[in-house]
Design a protein around this motif. Structure first.
Motif, PDB file in Angstrom:
ATOM      1  N   LEU A  85      42.185  37.038  42.038  1.00  0.00           N
ATOM      2  CA  LEU A  85      41.925  37.460  40.660  1.00  0.00           C
ATOM      3  C   LEU A  85      43.066  38.312  40.109  1.00  0.00           C
ATOM      4  O   LEU A  85      43.387  38.245  38.913  1.00  0.00           O
ATOM      5  CB  LEU A  85      40.605  38.230  40.597  1.00  0.00           C
ATOM      6  N   ARG A  86      43.705  39.093  40.979  1.00  0.00           N
ATOM      7  CA  ARG A  86      44.852  39.891  40.521  1.00  0.00           C
ATOM      8  C   ARG A  86      46.042  38.989  40.182  1.00  0.00           C
ATOM      9  O   ARG A  86      46.820  39.304  39.268  1.00  0.00           O
ATOM     10  CB  ARG A  86      45.239  40.910  41.581  1.00  0.00           C
ATOM     11  N   LEU A  87      46.181  37.894  40.902  1.00  0.00           N
ATOM     12  CA  LEU A  87      47.236  36.932  40.546  1.00  0.00           C
ATOM     13  C   LEU A  87      46.963  36.351  39.159  1.00  0.00           C
ATOM     14  O   LEU A  87      47.880  36.180  38.350  1.00  0.00           O
ATOM     15  CB  LEU A  87      47.306  35.807  41.578  1.00  0.00           C
ATOM     16  N   ARG A  88      45.699  36.066  38.895  1.00  0.00           N
ATOM     17  CA  ARG A  88      45.324  35.553  37.564  1.00  0.00           C
ATOM     18  C   ARG A  88      45.570  36.616  36.502  1.00  0.00           C
ATOM     19  O   ARG A  88      46.075  36.306  35.408  1.00  0.00           O
ATOM     20  CB  ARG A  88      43.858  35.116  37.584  1.00  0.00           C
ATOM     21  N   ASP A  89      45.229  37.864  36.808  1.00  0.00           N
ATOM     22  CA  ASP A  89      45.468  38.954  35.853  1.00  0.00           C
ATOM     23  C   ASP A  89      46.952  39.079  35.524  1.00  0.00           C
ATOM     24  O   ASP A  89      47.323  39.473  34.408  1.00  0.00           O
ATOM     25  CB  ASP A  89      44.975  40.289  36.433  1.00  0.00           C
ATOM     26  N   ALA A  90      47.803  38.753  36.514  1.00  0.00           N
ATOM     27  CA  ALA A  90      49.253  38.877  36.323  1.00  0.00           C
ATOM     28  C   ALA A  90      49.843  37.685  35.580  1.00  0.00           C
ATOM     29  O   ALA A  90      51.054  37.657  35.346  1.00  0.00           O
ATOM     30  CB  ALA A  90      49.940  39.031  37.676  1.00  0.00           C
ATOM     31  N   GLY A  91      49.006  36.709  35.225  1.00  0.00           N
ATOM     32  CA  GLY A  91      49.484  35.590  34.408  1.00  0.00           C
ATOM     33  C   GLY A  91      49.587  34.255  35.113  1.00  0.00           C
ATOM     34  O   GLY A  91      49.931  33.256  34.478  1.00  0.00           O
ATOM     35  N   ALA A  92      49.283  34.214  36.405  1.00  0.00           N
ATOM     36  CA  ALA A  92      49.347  32.940  37.126  1.00  0.00           C
ATOM     37  C   ALA A  92      48.202  32.034  36.672  1.00  0.00           C
ATOM     38  O   ALA A  92      47.086  32.495  36.443  1.00  0.00           O
ATOM     39  CB  ALA A  92      49.283  33.170  38.627  1.00  0.00           C
ATOM     40  N   GLU A  93      48.506  30.743  36.535  1.00  0.00           N
ATOM     41  CA  GLU A  93      47.492  29.773  36.126  1.00  0.00           C
ATOM     42  C   GLU A  93      47.167  28.870  37.307  1.00  0.00           C
ATOM     43  O   GLU A  93      48.054  28.249  37.890  1.00  0.00           O
ATOM     44  CB  GLU A  93      47.990  28.943  34.941  1.00  0.00           C
ATOM     45  N   PHE A  94      45.889  28.808  37.648  1.00  0.00           N
ATOM     46  CA  PHE A  94      45.490  27.996  38.788  1.00  0.00           C
ATOM     47  C   PHE A  94      43.987  27.750  38.744  1.00  0.00           C
ATOM     48  O   PHE A  94      43.243  28.415  38.014  1.00  0.00           O
ATOM     49  CB  PHE A  94      45.842  28.702  40.108  1.00  0.00           C
ATOM     50  N   THR A  95      43.566  26.765  39.530  1.00  0.00           N
ATOM     51  CA  THR A  95      42.144  26.525  39.761  1.00  0.00           C
ATOM     52  C   THR A  95      41.750  27.284  41.016  1.00  0.00           C
ATOM     53  O   THR A  95      42.379  27.137  42.060  1.00  0.00           O
ATOM     54  CB  THR A  95      41.864  25.020  39.944  1.00  0.00           C
ATOM     55  N   LEU A  96      40.717  28.112  40.901  1.00  0.00           N
ATOM     56  CA  LEU A  96      40.283  28.939  42.016  1.00  0.00           C
ATOM     57  C   LEU A  96      39.023  28.340  42.633  1.00  0.00           C
ATOM     58  O   LEU A  96      38.004  28.162  41.951  1.00  0.00           O
ATOM     59  CB  LEU A  96      40.011  30.365  41.531  1.00  0.00           C
ATOM     60  N   VAL A  97      39.112  28.022  43.916  1.00  0.00           N
ATOM     61  CA  VAL A  97      38.007  27.390  44.636  1.00  0.00           C
ATOM     62  C   VAL A  97      37.533  28.330  45.741  1.00  0.00           C
ATOM     63  O   VAL A  97      38.342  28.814  46.534  1.00  0.00           O
ATOM     64  CB  VAL A  97      38.443  26.046  45.259  1.00  0.00           C
ATOM     65  N   ALA A  98      36.235  28.603  45.800  1.00  0.00           N
ATOM     66  CA  ALA A  98      35.640  29.384  46.891  1.00  0.00           C
ATOM     67  C   ALA A  98      34.882  28.425  47.792  1.00  0.00           C
ATOM     68  O   ALA A  98      34.021  27.673  47.319  1.00  0.00           O
ATOM     69  CB  ALA A  98      34.712  30.463  46.346  1.00  0.00           C
ATOM     70  N   VAL A  99      35.185  28.456  49.079  1.00  0.00           N
ATOM     71  CA  VAL A  99      34.546  27.539  50.031  1.00  0.00           C
ATOM     72  C   VAL A  99      33.953  28.330  51.182  1.00  0.00           C
ATOM     73  O   VAL A  99      34.548  29.311  51.654  1.00  0.00           O
ATOM     74  CB  VAL A  99      35.553  26.471  50.537  1.00  0.00           C
ATOM     75  N   SER A 100      32.758  27.922  51.616  1.00  0.00           N
ATOM     76  CA  SER A 100      32.098  28.602  52.722  1.00  0.00           C
ATOM     77  C   SER A 100      31.382  27.578  53.595  1.00  0.00           C
ATOM     78  O   SER A 100      31.056  26.475  53.140  1.00  0.00           O
ATOM     79  CB  SER A 100      31.094  29.629  52.202  1.00  0.00           C
ATOM     80  N   ILE A 101      31.150  27.950  54.847  1.00  0.00           N
ATOM     81  CA  ILE A 101      30.459  27.093  55.804  1.00  0.00           C
ATOM     82  C   ILE A 101      29.183  27.776  56.238  1.00  0.00           C
ATOM     83  O   ILE A 101      29.195  28.944  56.637  1.00  0.00           O
ATOM     84  CB  ILE A 101      31.348  26.805  57.027  1.00  0.00           C
ATOM     85  N   GLY A 102      28.077  27.050  56.163  1.00  0.00           N
ATOM     86  CA  GLY A 102      26.795  27.615  56.562  1.00  0.00           C
ATOM     87  C   GLY A 102      25.671  26.954  55.803  1.00  0.00           C
ATOM     88  O   GLY A 102      25.840  25.908  55.173  1.00  0.00           O
ATOM     89  N   GLN A 103      24.522  27.583  55.844  1.00  0.00           N
ATOM     90  CA  GLN A 103      23.336  27.059  55.171  1.00  0.00           C
ATOM     91  C   GLN A 103      22.777  28.112  54.229  1.00  0.00           C
ATOM     92  O   GLN A 103      22.912  29.307  54.455  1.00  0.00           O
ATOM     93  CB  GLN A 103      22.293  26.636  56.209  1.00  0.00           C
ATOM     94  N   ASP A 104      22.205  27.628  53.130  1.00  0.00           N
ATOM     95  CA  ASP A 104      21.609  28.515  52.126  1.00  0.00           C
ATOM     96  C   ASP A 104      22.644  29.515  51.605  1.00  0.00           C
ATOM     97  O   ASP A 104      22.458  30.729  51.675  1.00  0.00           O
ATOM     98  CB  ASP A 104      20.394  29.241  52.695  1.00  0.00           C
ATOM     99  N   LEU A 105      23.729  28.974  51.057  1.00  0.00           N
ATOM    100  CA  LEU A 105      24.853  29.805  50.619  1.00  0.00           C
ATOM    101  C   LEU A 105      24.902  29.994  49.098  1.00  0.00           C
ATOM    102  O   LEU A 105      25.907  30.472  48.576  1.00  0.00           O
ATOM    103  CB  LEU A 105      26.171  29.181  51.081  1.00  0.00           C
TER     104      LEU A 105
END
Length: 265
Positions: A55-75
């Motif tokens: 998020l700080r990279l985004r605040d600094a002006g970087a443009e990107f798609t941010l993906v959050a990935v996790s492994i498990g159940q009921d996430l």
């Protein structure tokens, strides 16, 4: 540009510690699973730092798609928290009955990254608060052929050039390199932000992409190399000795004498 942040749901470390101190943390009959139904589950603190770094990279002006990935159940709660923070996509990988070790987790994350179009930057917490191993990011970097910069306290991005300030026992160390890369983020980054109420409301509408582990990897890549056989709370014994004297100066002198006799100072 695409940035993937790996997040893990863990038992609240503070609550677990309180259970241990009170002698109430028990393990199931298998000797491996803590009976902690009343302990809250939340995002691993170091992974929250990794989200903050993105998020700080985004605040600094970087443009990107941010993906959050996790492994498990009921996430859903975990991933919707990431969405409220600013993730554009959230992904849940269901391992099914697969036993997870660091190698299997790295296999799954790497397979997901490859199958979803790759990543210019992968951000991970330095370690998980439940097992404290910190091996997954290194294994991901190895499998994807990416450079890795561990223990980051600051991350800067200028085009495809990364500048990472690392927190080391000898002081800060600054390294530079090119994307793609894997970076592990430490708590020296600073306090992560909280999502706003508006962002939380919006995140409720975002559904995670759900993937089965078996759809990403063949069975032989889902076999753990390290198998958990037992967990237990060790017995800790402490000895406390009280020093009495006629005055604070007398007590201090006795303490110094004792520390010197035991070669502590």
């Amino acid at each position: 540009m695409r940035i993937v942040v790996c997040v893990k749901e863990v038992l609240d470390p503070n609550a677990v510690n309180n259970y241990v101190l009170a002698g109430n943390l028990k393990f199931a009959a298998d000797g491996k699973t803590p009976e902690a139904a009343a302990v809250p589950r939340l995002i691993n603190g170091f992974d929250e730092q990794a989200m903050e770094a993105a998020l700080r990279l985004r605040d600094a002006g970087a443009e990107f798609t941010l993906v959050a990935v996790s492994i498990g159940q009921d996430l859903k709660d975990l991933l919707k928290h990431c969405a409220a923070l600013g993730a554009d996509e959230i992904v849940a990988i269901d391992p099914g009955s697969t036993a997870l070790d660091g190698q299997v987790i790295a296999n799954l994350i790497s397979a997901y990254v490859k199958s979803s179009g790759g990543a210019d930057l992968i951000l991970c917490g330095r370690q998980a608060s439940d097992d404290d191993q910190g091996v997954v990011p290194i294994l991901i970097a190895e499998q994807l052929g990416m450079a890795v910069a561990p223990l980051a306290r600051a991350v800067e991005l200028n085009g495809s050039t990364l500048k990472v300030t690392r927190a080391t026992p000898d002081g800060d160390e600054v390294v530079e390199g090119q994307t793609p890369a894997v970076i592990t983020v430490s708590n020296e980054l600073g306090t992560p932000r909280f999502p706003s109420a508006k962002a939380k409301m919006a995140a409720r509408k975002m559904a995670p992409t759900e993937l089965a582990a078996s759809s990403l990897l063949p069975a032989d890549k889902l076999q753990p190399l390290v198998v958990l056989t037992k967990q237990f709370v060790p017995e800790v014994q402490g000895n406390c000795e009280f020093i009495s004297g006629s005055s604070p100066a007398d007590i201090a002198q006795q303490l110094l004498t004792k520390l010197r006799s035991e070669k502590i100072i």
